[in-house]
Enzyme design. Structure first.
Site: not given
Length: 390
Positions: A142, A204
């Site tokens: 990150d 889903c």
């Protein structure tokens, strides 16, 4: 002196050796892929940015070209080694959302900062790779415009689910990711690269339907401006009034879309001790958190990712939760912050008081303070509170 050329490729066992070393260093999963992304990944990013769905995260815009193509970040990059660590919880992260006097902190932030843990191990993997194969490497957790999730998909670690996060067959939705780029070809001609993982979400849509703020315009699309994780972590100013009730007692991040994923039935508790929750952060009292000064905040959250947002933004979140608590006993806690030096905290305190106080009490509080308030956002909070605007 002429610099010796770097090797273009490694031997056929190099990828297997790197995988083995990564696992020996404590990574739960690892995959190898080419240091490139399919063109549709960059196109999807551009669409996200063009729609303004990144909110105030301007850093995503500034290096979008490099984000969509690893070799723009580092032209010599040929291979990507993607590592993962499981941070699966041992209790349902949604179990305490109805305990309104406590603050709910995202699972990943209840102990040590994962950036520090992964970066140290990834650097060790990088040093070993560089020494073993005489090559240059770069590691990322990150800290640069690297799209970890699409690379993780390409490296066989999982697929990006409808909630846009990575889903693993072995670990569900609970994975931290890191990337090591290297200038040597670890994929080779002999199929040393890992195979990408296909989508297994099927019909889903639990992650989409559970979102309190409707942050998913469509499957596989996120509007960060509506996401509670963005609002409580990345967003610096007052939180828009339309989202405050939905935030509930979530004071740092949100796990709802991750927690309801059916693939979590295969997930296990994190084996890394640093990812097990600190007891003090599993059910912290809002009344205590609201009283943290800057020094106390830094001491309480030393080594935690929460420290990144600093005291004022954190207390803003706590005040939103106090306003949602329905606990009249907490009104005094909110009142004490009406005179806070930070205008964002003062504004959130006004809103919290408006949710917990009677009309006469609120008018009395306003009469003491409105005439000396100079911040336009705080003045707007007082106007809305007295008008009964939600």
């Amino acid at each position: 002196m002429t610099k010796a050329p770097r090797p273009a490729s490694a031997d056929e066992n190099a990828a297997a050796a790197v995988r083995a070393k990564a696992r020996a260093l404590g990574f739960d999963d690892v995959g190898v892929t080419a240091a490139r992304l399919a063109p549709e990944i960059a196109a999807r990013l551009q669409g996200f940015l063009a729609a303004g769905r990144h909110g105030t995260m301007t850093w995503m815009e500034e290096r979008a070209a490099a984000r969509g193509a690893p070799q723009r970040l580092w032209p010599d990059a040929r291979s990507a080694v993607v590592v993962a660590m499981n941070y699966g919880p041992d209790v349902d992260p949604m179990a305490k959302l109805d305990q309104k006097s406590i603050g709910n902190i995202s699972v990943y932030a209840q102990n040590k900062d994962y950036h520090d843990i992964l970066k140290k191990r990834l650097k060790r993997l990088g040093r070993w790779t560089a020494a073993t194969y005489d090559c240059a490497i770069k590691v990322f957790v990150d800290t640069a415009p690297v799209m970890e999730k699409p690379l993780a998909n390409a490296a066989g670690l999982g697929w990006q689910g409808k909630h846009t996060n990575l889903v693993s067959r072995r670990y569900g939705s609970w994975l931290f990711l890191g990337v090591m780029l290297t200038e040597i070809d670890l994929t080779g001609d002999g199929g040393a690269a890992d195979a990408p993982v296909g989508d297994h979400c099927g019909a889903c849509r639990r992650c989409l339907d559970v979102c309190p703020t409707n942050a998913f315009p469509a499957p596989y699309q996120l509007d960060a401006r509506r996401c509670i994780s963005y609002l409580t972590i990345e967003h610096k100013g007052p939180i828009e009034r339309q989202f405050r009730k939905a935030i509930g007692n979530r004071i740092y991040g949100c796990d709802d879309c991750l927690a309801v994923c059916p693939w979590n039935k295969f997930a296990a508790r994190a084996r890394e001790q640093a990812f097990h929750p600190r007891e003090a952060l599993t059910a912290p009292l809002l009344s205590a958190l609201a009283q943290l000064g800057d020094a106390q905040f830094r001491e309480t959250f030393a080594g935690s990712p929460i420290k990144r947002i600093k005291r004022d933004r954190f207390v803003r979140n706590v005040l939103i939760a106090i306003g949602n608590s329905g606990e009249r006993d907490l009104v005094r806690t909110a009142e004490a912050l009406l005179d806070d030096p930070d205008p964002v905290v003062r504004g959130a305190a006004v809103w919290a008081c408006a949710q917990l106080s009677g009309a006469a009490q609120l008018e009395a509080l306003a009469a003491e303070r409105r005439h000396r308030e100079e911040d336009k956002d705080v003045l707007e909070e007082w106007r809305a509170a007295l008008a009964g605007d939600e």
